[in-house]
Design a protein around this motif. Structure first.
Motif, PDB file in Angstrom:
ATOM      1  N   LEU A  91       0.829  -1.209   0.000  1.00 54.15           N
ATOM      2  CA  LEU A  91       0.000   0.000   0.000  1.00 54.15           C
ATOM      3  C   LEU A  91       0.862   1.257   0.000  1.00 54.15           C
ATOM      4  CD1 LEU A  91      -2.810  -1.036   2.517  1.00 54.15           C
ATOM      5  CD2 LEU A  91      -2.980  -0.882   0.028  1.00 54.15           C
ATOM      6  N   TYR A  92       1.989   1.190   0.720  1.00 55.75           N
ATOM      7  CA  TYR A  92       2.919   2.325   0.741  1.00 55.75           C
ATOM      8  C   TYR A  92       3.503   2.557  -0.654  1.00 55.75           C
ATOM      9  CZ  TYR A  92       6.667   5.377   2.457  1.00 55.75           C
ATOM     10  OH  TYR A  92       7.507   6.440   2.670  1.00 55.75           O
ATOM     11  N   GLU A  93       3.940   1.496  -1.291  1.00 50.52           N
ATOM     12  CA  GLU A  93       4.521   1.616  -2.634  1.00 50.52           C
ATOM     13  C   GLU A  93       3.502   2.166  -3.625  1.00 50.52           C
ATOM     14  OE1 GLU A  93       6.477  -1.250  -6.100  1.00 50.52           O
ATOM     15  OE2 GLU A  93       6.407  -1.940  -4.011  1.00 50.52           O
ATOM     16  N   ALA A  94       2.242   1.760  -3.462  1.00 51.37           N
ATOM     17  CA  ALA A  94       1.175   2.230  -4.347  1.00 51.37           C
ATOM     18  C   ALA A  94       0.651   3.602  -3.939  1.00 51.37           C
ATOM     19  CB  ALA A  94       0.029   1.218  -4.351  1.00 51.37           C
ATOM     20  N   ARG A  95       1.256   4.196  -2.899  1.00 55.55           N
ATOM     21  CA  ARG A  95       0.889   5.522  -2.390  1.00 55.55           C
ATOM     22  C   ARG A  95      -0.588   5.574  -1.982  1.00 55.55           C
ATOM     23  NH1 ARG A  95       4.450   9.523  -3.199  1.00 55.55           N
ATOM     24  NH2 ARG A  95       2.850  11.135  -3.451  1.00 55.55           N
ATOM     25  N   LEU A  96      -0.989   4.548  -1.234  1.00 53.69           N
ATOM     26  CA  LEU A  96      -2.361   4.459  -0.740  1.00 53.69           C
ATOM     27  C   LEU A  96      -2.439   4.627   0.772  1.00 53.69           C
ATOM     28  CD1 LEU A  96      -3.655   1.532  -2.993  1.00 53.69           C
ATOM     29  CD2 LEU A  96      -4.098   3.992  -3.255  1.00 53.69           C
ATOM     30  N   ALA A 119      -1.163   7.555   3.851  1.00 56.29           N
ATOM     31  CA  ALA A 119      -0.724   8.951   3.939  1.00 56.29           C
ATOM     32  C   ALA A 119       0.768   9.074   4.183  1.00 56.29           C
ATOM     33  CB  ALA A 119      -1.505   9.654   5.046  1.00 56.29           C
ATOM     34  N   GLU A 120       1.367   8.101   4.871  1.00 54.27           N
ATOM     35  CA  GLU A 120       2.790   8.169   5.162  1.00 54.27           C
ATOM     36  C   GLU A 120       3.647   8.175   3.898  1.00 54.27           C
ATOM     37  OE1 GLU A 120       0.949   5.872   8.669  1.00 54.27           O
ATOM     38  OE2 GLU A 120       0.580   6.194   6.533  1.00 54.27           O
ATOM     39  N   GLY A 152      -3.924  12.303   0.060  1.00 55.05           N
ATOM     40  CA  GLY A 152      -4.957  12.047   1.054  1.00 55.05           C
ATOM     41  C   GLY A 152      -6.312  11.698   0.487  1.00 55.05           C
ATOM     42  N   SER A 153      -6.476  11.746  -0.826  1.00 55.78           N
ATOM     43  CA  SER A 153      -7.785  11.449  -1.413  1.00 55.78           C
ATOM     44  C   SER A 153      -8.094   9.960  -1.387  1.00 55.78           C
ATOM     45  CB  SER A 153      -7.823  11.961  -2.861  1.00 55.78           C
ATOM     46  OG  SER A 153      -6.822  11.316  -3.652  1.00 55.78           O
ATOM     47  N   ARG A 154      -7.068   9.108  -1.379  1.00 56.21           N
ATOM     48  CA  ARG A 154      -7.277   7.655  -1.318  1.00 56.21           C
ATOM     49  C   ARG A 154      -6.261   7.075  -0.330  1.00 56.21           C
ATOM     50  NH1 ARG A 154      -6.650   4.783  -6.829  1.00 56.21           N
ATOM     51  NH2 ARG A 154      -4.706   5.954  -6.736  1.00 56.21           N
ATOM     52  N   THR A 155      -6.597   7.087   0.923  1.00 52.67           N
ATOM     53  CA  THR A 155      -5.718   6.506   1.927  1.00 52.67           C
ATOM     54  C   THR A 155      -6.528   5.564   2.806  1.00 52.67           C
ATOM     55  OG1 THR A 155      -6.081   8.308   3.509  1.00 52.67           O
ATOM     56  CG2 THR A 155      -4.245   8.543   1.968  1.00 52.67           C
ATOM     57  N   PHE A 156      -5.855   4.603   3.392  1.00 50.55           N
ATOM     58  CA  PHE A 156      -6.535   3.575   4.171  1.00 50.55           C
ATOM     59  C   PHE A 156      -5.904   3.449   5.555  1.00 50.55           C
ATOM     60  CE2 PHE A 156      -6.927   2.388  -0.319  1.00 50.55           C
ATOM     61  CZ  PHE A 156      -8.313   2.331  -0.433  1.00 50.55           C
ATOM     62  N   GLY A 157      -6.748   3.412   6.580  1.00 49.37           N
ATOM     63  CA  GLY A 157      -6.291   3.231   7.938  1.00 49.37           C
ATOM     64  C   GLY A 157      -5.810   4.524   8.568  1.00 49.37           C
ATOM     65  N   THR A 199      -3.415   7.136  10.253  1.00 50.93           N
ATOM     66  CA  THR A 199      -2.014   7.472  10.020  1.00 50.93           C
ATOM     67  C   THR A 199      -1.245   7.551  11.340  1.00 50.93           C
ATOM     68  OG1 THR A 199      -2.647   8.721   8.065  1.00 50.93           O
ATOM     69  CG2 THR A 199      -0.488   9.184   8.988  1.00 50.93           C
ATOM     70  N   MET A 200       0.057   7.234  11.281  1.00 46.60           N
ATOM     71  CA  MET A 200       0.944   7.420  12.422  1.00 46.60           C
ATOM     72  C   MET A 200       2.146   8.249  12.001  1.00 46.60           C
ATOM     73  SD  MET A 200       0.898   3.726  14.394  1.00 46.60           S
ATOM     74  CE  MET A 200       1.113   4.422  16.040  1.00 46.60           C
ATOM     75  N   PHE A 201       2.859   8.745  12.982  1.00 49.10           N
ATOM     76  CA  PHE A 201       4.052   9.550  12.742  1.00 49.10           C
ATOM     77  C   PHE A 201       5.127   8.728  12.018  1.00 49.10           C
ATOM     78  CE2 PHE A 201       8.345  10.466  14.426  1.00 49.10           C
ATOM     79  CZ  PHE A 201       8.545  11.716  13.859  1.00 49.10           C
ATOM     80  N   ALA A 202       5.812   9.384  11.060  1.00 50.17           N
ATOM     81  CA  ALA A 202       6.948   8.772  10.356  1.00 50.17           C
ATOM     82  C   ALA A 202       6.584   7.367   9.877  1.00 50.17           C
ATOM     83  CB  ALA A 202       8.180   8.771  11.259  1.00 50.17           C
TER      84      ALA A 202
END
Length: 300
Positions: free
Chosen positions: A174-179, A181-182, A187-192, A194-197
């Motif tokens: 999901l990170y690689e696919a930029r899904l 926020a981290e 922010g238009s398509r994010t899941f779960g 968010t946490m710091f760093a």
């Protein structure tokens, strides 16, 4: 401690299971995991982390094991031109109030990774994830086949089975696919949540470790009261695995491995007759690293 341009950080994934809900201790009102720098005054890495946990959360910690060291170049760094190396630990505790000084609090695992909880069936969020990942697959025609195979394998799609242990692989995809926020998406398509760093990545690593470990080490003992029913034991394992288990198969395997013994007491469970109370056998408690001891994940 800063050596050259490397900053060493200690970070904790403290896990408890409360009311059949796997939970993690956080600071900053749920935005981060307890952490702090490794300092010259710390006797060991683990003792240093225990000091930070005590200062930030005031929560007691018993079982603690080293989890993983994160030192990737693209990690979120707070030192200009430098690198943060995080040495993470997994801790298992029984939830208590945390009156520490950095807005500590308990939050559910599945607030941060909601696609991981399959106890009530396939979570609806996976439909949105599947659609977003399909667009990511199609966006690169030269690697679409490879991407599709990764999506199917990690998320159990198109006939592939769900593997509860692949928590980290799913988050990183999901990170690689930029899904998430981290990853710096809009922010238009994010899941779960968010946490710091990269603290959510570290949480995913801890979840994956614990899901795998309960299959071959009796660490779940650290999360239960001294006396418990077999239903409580099963619900705790289910909470961690994010799966439902076959009741009779689970109990038969527990008995075969002689993990528990009756206390002679009973406890009333909702909607049924009093259930027998059990405790983990003393030999198991004294030999937590016995390789043949495991808790079964026999699914429904």
């Amino acid at each position: 401690m800063t050596i050259g341009l490397a900053h060493a950080e200690l970070i904790a994934v403290l896990t408890a299971v409360t009311g059949n809900d796997p939970r993690v201790m956080t600071v900053r009102s749920g935005e981060a995991l307890p952490s702090g720098p490794f300092e010259l005054g710390h006797r060991t890495l683990q003792s240093g982390l225990r000091e930070w946990i005590r200062e930030q959360t005031a929560h007691p910690v018993g079982y603690l094991e080293q989890l993983y060291t994160f030192a990737d170049r693209d990690r979120n760094n707070e030192i200009l031109g430098g690198r943060t190396i995080s040495i993470s630990y997994l801790g298992l505790v029984r939830e208590q109030a945390a009156p520490g000084g950095r807005l500590p609090g308990w939050h559910g695992w599945y607030e941060y990774l909601p696609w991981e909880d399959h106890r009530k069936g396939r979570p609806a969020i996976l439909d949105d994830i599947a659609a977003s990942l399909a667009a990511w697959v199609d966006a690169d025609t030269t690697r679409s086949g490879q991407r599709r195979r990764r999506v199917d394998f990690d998320f159990g799609m198109n006939g592939a089975g769900w593997n509860e242990d692949l928590v980290l692989q799913r988050y990183e995809l999901l990170y690689e696919a930029r899904l998430v926020a981290e990853a710096g998406c809009d922010g238009s398509r994010t899941f779960g949540r968010t946490m710091f760093a990269d603290h959510r990545r570290i949480l995913a690593t801890g979840m994956a470790r614990l899901r795998a470990k309960i299959k071959y080490r009796p660490v779940v003992f650290e999360l239960l009261p001294e006396n418990f029913t077999l239903l409580q034991l099963q619900k705790t394992v289910e909470a961690l695995a994010g799966l439902t288990l076959h009741k009779q198969n689970f109990r038969r395997l527990i008995e075969q491995q002689e993990l528990v013994e009756e206390t002679g007491g009973t406890e009333s469970e909702t909607g049924g007759r009093p259930a027998k109370l059990f405790r983990f056998r003393r030999a198991i408690l004294e030999e937590r690293e016995f390789s043949g001891t495991k808790l079964p994940l026999s699914r429904n």
